[in-house]
Design a protein around this motif. Structure first.
Motif, PDB file in Angstrom:
ATOM      1  N   ASN A   1      25.678 -68.708  93.140  1.00 47.70           N
ATOM      2  CA  ASN A   1      25.467 -68.002  91.872  1.00 47.70           C
ATOM      3  C   ASN A   1      23.989 -67.688  91.652  1.00 47.70           C
ATOM      4  O   ASN A   1      23.643 -66.671  91.053  1.00 47.70           O
ATOM      5  CB  ASN A   1      25.983 -68.844  90.706  1.00 47.70           C
ATOM      6  CG  ASN A   1      27.494 -68.805  90.580  1.00 47.70           C
ATOM      7  OD1 ASN A   1      28.152 -67.950  91.151  1.00 47.70           O
ATOM      8  ND2 ASN A   1      28.055 -69.750  89.844  1.00 47.70           N
ATOM      9  N   HIS A   2      23.125 -68.568  92.154  1.00 46.35           N
ATOM     10  CA  HIS A   2      21.677 -68.392  91.991  1.00 46.35           C
ATOM     11  C   HIS A   2      21.023 -68.056  93.339  1.00 46.35           C
ATOM     12  O   HIS A   2      19.940 -68.542  93.654  1.00 46.35           O
ATOM     13  CB  HIS A   2      21.067 -69.654  91.400  1.00 46.35           C
ATOM     14  CG  HIS A   2      21.604 -69.995  90.038  1.00 46.35           C
ATOM     15  ND1 HIS A   2      21.161 -69.380  88.893  1.00 46.35           N
ATOM     16  CD2 HIS A   2      22.573 -70.865  89.652  1.00 46.35           C
ATOM     17  CE1 HIS A   2      21.827 -69.867  87.852  1.00 46.35           C
ATOM     18  NE2 HIS A   2      22.687 -70.760  88.274  1.00 46.35           N
ATOM     19  N   TYR A   3      21.692 -67.205  94.095  1.00 41.50           N
ATOM     20  CA  TYR A   3      21.256 -66.916  95.454  1.00 41.50           C
ATOM     21  C   TYR A   3      19.851 -66.332  95.513  1.00 41.50           C
ATOM     22  O   TYR A   3      19.138 -66.513  96.508  1.00 41.50           O
ATOM     23  CB  TYR A   3      22.247 -65.971  96.141  1.00 41.50           C
ATOM     24  CG  TYR A   3      22.185 -64.537  95.666  1.00 41.50           C
ATOM     25  CD1 TYR A   3      21.457 -63.576  96.379  1.00 41.50           C
ATOM     26  CD2 TYR A   3      22.824 -64.133  94.498  1.00 41.50           C
ATOM     27  CE1 TYR A   3      21.382 -62.268  95.940  1.00 41.50           C
ATOM     28  CE2 TYR A   3      22.751 -62.819  94.059  1.00 41.50           C
ATOM     29  CZ  TYR A   3      22.033 -61.898  94.774  1.00 41.50           C
ATOM     30  OH  TYR A   3      21.955 -60.602  94.335  1.00 41.50           O
ATOM     31  N   GLU A   4      19.430 -65.629  94.462  1.00 38.74           N
ATOM     32  CA  GLU A   4      18.093 -65.015  94.481  1.00 38.74           C
ATOM     33  C   GLU A   4      17.003 -66.060  94.663  1.00 38.74           C
ATOM     34  O   GLU A   4      15.994 -65.812  95.328  1.00 38.74           O
ATOM     35  CB  GLU A   4      17.819 -64.244  93.186  1.00 38.74           C
ATOM     36  CG  GLU A   4      18.820 -63.140  92.882  1.00 38.74           C
ATOM     37  CD  GLU A   4      19.871 -63.608  91.890  1.00 38.74           C
ATOM     38  OE1 GLU A   4      20.288 -64.785  91.977  1.00 38.74           O
ATOM     39  OE2 GLU A   4      20.270 -62.801  91.035  1.00 38.74           O
ATOM     40  N   GLU A   5      17.199 -67.253  94.067  1.00 40.85           N
ATOM     41  CA  GLU A   5      16.222 -68.335  94.191  1.00 40.85           C
ATOM     42  C   GLU A   5      16.522 -69.269  95.358  1.00 40.85           C
ATOM     43  O   GLU A   5      15.614 -69.885  95.915  1.00 40.85           O
ATOM     44  CB  GLU A   5      16.181 -69.169  92.901  1.00 40.85           C
ATOM     45  CG  GLU A   5      15.751 -68.419  91.650  1.00 40.85           C
ATOM     46  CD  GLU A   5      16.906 -67.733  90.957  1.00 40.85           C
ATOM     47  OE1 GLU A   5      18.041 -68.228  91.059  1.00 40.85           O
ATOM     48  OE2 GLU A   5      16.677 -66.686  90.321  1.00 40.85           O
ATOM     49  N   LYS A   6      17.787 -69.380  95.727  1.00 41.35           N
ATOM     50  CA  LYS A   6      18.200 -70.400  96.699  1.00 41.35           C
ATOM     51  C   LYS A   6      18.256 -69.895  98.140  1.00 41.35           C
ATOM     52  O   LYS A   6      18.026 -70.656  99.073  1.00 41.35           O
ATOM     53  CB  LYS A   6      19.586 -70.941  96.309  1.00 41.35           C
ATOM     54  CG  LYS A   6      19.664 -71.606  94.934  1.00 41.35           C
ATOM     55  CD  LYS A   6      18.957 -72.948  94.926  1.00 41.35           C
ATOM     56  CE  LYS A   6      19.190 -73.672  93.598  1.00 41.35           C
ATOM     57  NZ  LYS A   6      18.562 -75.013  93.598  1.00 41.35           N
ATOM     58  N   ALA A   7      18.594 -68.637  98.322  1.00 36.45           N
ATOM     59  CA  ALA A   7      18.852 -68.134  99.672  1.00 36.45           C
ATOM     60  C   ALA A   7      17.595 -67.598 100.339  1.00 36.45           C
ATOM     61  O   ALA A   7      16.731 -67.018  99.678  1.00 36.45           O
ATOM     62  CB  ALA A   7      19.903 -67.027  99.624  1.00 36.45           C
ATOM     63  N   PRO A   8      17.487 -67.771 101.652  1.00 43.79           N
ATOM     64  CA  PRO A   8      16.368 -67.145 102.375  1.00 43.79           C
ATOM     65  C   PRO A   8      16.576 -65.638 102.451  1.00 43.79           C
ATOM     66  O   PRO A   8      17.693 -65.166 102.676  1.00 43.79           O
ATOM     67  CB  PRO A   8      16.447 -67.791 103.768  1.00 43.79           C
ATOM     68  CG  PRO A   8      17.893 -68.160 103.932  1.00 43.79           C
ATOM     69  CD  PRO A   8      18.363 -68.556 102.549  1.00 43.79           C
ATOM     70  N   HIS A   9      15.512 -64.877 102.228  1.00 48.86           N
ATOM     71  CA  HIS A   9      15.518 -63.415 102.388  1.00 48.86           C
ATOM     72  C   HIS A   9      16.552 -62.725 101.491  1.00 48.86           C
ATOM     73  O   HIS A   9      17.110 -61.694 101.866  1.00 48.86           O
ATOM     74  CB  HIS A   9      15.786 -63.038 103.852  1.00 48.86           C
ATOM     75  CG  HIS A   9      14.991 -63.829 104.845  1.00 48.86           C
ATOM     76  ND1 HIS A   9      13.615 -63.728 104.935  1.00 48.86           N
ATOM     77  CD2 HIS A   9      15.367 -64.760 105.767  1.00 48.86           C
ATOM     78  CE1 HIS A   9      13.187 -64.558 105.890  1.00 48.86           C
ATOM     79  NE2 HIS A   9      14.220 -65.191 106.395  1.00 48.86           N
ATOM     80  N   ALA A  10      16.791 -63.287 100.311  1.00 49.48           N
ATOM     81  CA  ALA A  10      17.836 -62.740  99.435  1.00 49.48           C
ATOM     82  C   ALA A  10      17.583 -61.280  99.080  1.00 49.48           C
ATOM     83  O   ALA A  10      18.505 -60.454  99.092  1.00 49.48           O
ATOM     84  CB  ALA A  10      17.939 -63.583  98.171  1.00 49.48           C
ATOM     85  N   LYS A  11      16.343 -60.942  98.765  1.00 51.27           N
ATOM     86  CA  LYS A  11      16.039 -59.579  98.327  1.00 51.27           C
ATOM     87  C   LYS A  11      16.094 -58.582  99.477  1.00 51.27           C
ATOM     88  O   LYS A  11      16.345 -57.384  99.253  1.00 51.27           O
ATOM     89  CB  LYS A  11      14.653 -59.536  97.666  1.00 51.27           C
ATOM     90  CG  LYS A  11      14.408 -58.277  96.844  1.00 51.27           C
ATOM     91  CD  LYS A  11      15.384 -58.154  95.680  1.00 51.27           C
ATOM     92  CE  LYS A  11      15.101 -56.929  94.833  1.00 51.27           C
ATOM     93  NZ  LYS A  11      16.071 -56.757  93.738  1.00 51.27           N
ATOM     94  N   ILE A  12      15.893 -59.052 100.686  1.00 47.64           N
ATOM     95  CA  ILE A  12      16.017 -58.170 101.843  1.00 47.64           C
ATOM     96  C   ILE A  12      17.495 -57.985 102.196  1.00 47.64           C
ATOM     97  O   ILE A  12      17.940 -56.873 102.494  1.00 47.64           O
ATOM     98  CB  ILE A  12      15.244 -58.725 103.059  1.00 47.64           C
ATOM     99  CG1 ILE A  12      13.778 -58.963 102.698  1.00 47.64           C
ATOM    100  CG2 ILE A  12      15.361 -57.779 104.257  1.00 47.64           C
ATOM    101  CD1 ILE A  12      12.979 -59.616 103.803  1.00 47.64           C
TER     102      ILE A  12
END
Length: 266
Positions: free
Chosen positions: A209-220
């Motif tokens: 749910n909070h992938y923008e902060e948790k995931a690597p390279h989310a914005k890419i």
């Protein structure tokens, strides 16, 4: 007939509709035989190709139009049709359950058919086009938690035999795809895709749910969240204790076709 499963399907490129070389095409063609043999009463598709400010359902009393919302592809793709019946009763129920859960405004669209995020996978999964289909839009100005809660509100529909399918792409950066000189998987795509798989299979839904902060390279991996939010809806429509299963995985350059099944506990 109550259903326990919801699905997130990565539909990737529109060429999935014709390209026999794509493993994802063969996965979807075998969907009823190998993945989900039950026949739903109707199908609700949350597609990354329909963005609105408020939740919106298409209310079609006849046959759904086939929307060819893609450009520059082989001519034969524009001749494809998926004449599935509309699902006005399901559309009404979607609106009811969402408003009962606190979504104050749910709109209706009586002219929109099925975009390729819906009809391309469905024509492979259910080629007879004999199951009523309704679409629900995503709200790209909102976040993952909002869409997870949207899914939770839809959960009662499973008790009515409704198959809930989120359709998007596990990674979706079209600019990187256009700029790619080969078919190798970029490290950022692999790392995001692996993080997503590990998070889902270990039940870390809050992280997703909070992938923008948790995931690597989310914005890419997702410069715009339209193709990722259908995952949150499918995830929420199961439940917080649902078991996630990776049911398909393949790549086209930086586009992941990772697809998941969520099975409700108990």
């Amino acid at each position: 007939m109550a259903l326990k499963e919801t699905f997130y399907i990565s539909h990737g490129s529109p060429t999935l509709s014709i390209d026999e070389s794509l493993p994802a095409r063969h996965f979807l063609k075998a969907f009823r035989e190998k993945t989900f043999s039950q026949i739903p009463s109707s199908i609700l598709v949350i597609s990354g190709h329909w963005e609105t400010a408020e939740p919106t359902v298409n209310v079609v009393s006849g046959v759904n139009d086939t929307i060819h919302d893609f450009y520059g592809f082989p001519k034969q793709m524009y001749k494809l049709k998926y004449p599935a019946p509309g699902a006005p009763k399901l559309a009404k129920r979607v609106k009811e359950v969402l408003m009962a859960s606190g979504f104050k405004k749910v709109n209706e669209d009586k002219t929109r058919g099925l975009d390729h995020g819906a009809w391309v996978p469905l024509m492979l999964m259910y080629p007879e086009a004999d199951i009523p289909v309704c679409q629900l839009s995503v709200q790209t100005e909102r976040d993952g938690t909002y869409h997870y809660n949207l899914g939770k509100a839809l959960a009662p529909l499973k008790e009515e035999g409704v198959l809930i399918v989120g359709s998007g792409s596990a990674t979706h950066n079209l600019r990187s795809l256009r700029n790619s000189n080969d078919d190798s998987v970029a490290s950022w795509a692999l790392e995001f895709d692996t993080w997503l798989k590990e998070s889902l299979l270990n039940g870390r839904y809050e992280d997703v749910n909070h992938y923008e902060e948790k995931a690597p390279h989310a914005k890419i991996a997702h410069p715009w969240p339209d193709h990722f939010y259908p995952l949150h809806v499918a995830m929420g429509a199961a439940d917080e204790n649902a078991k996630a299963e990776l049911i398909h995985h393949s790549w086209t350059s930086t586009i992941s076709y990772a697809s998941y099944k969520f099975t409700t506990a108990a």
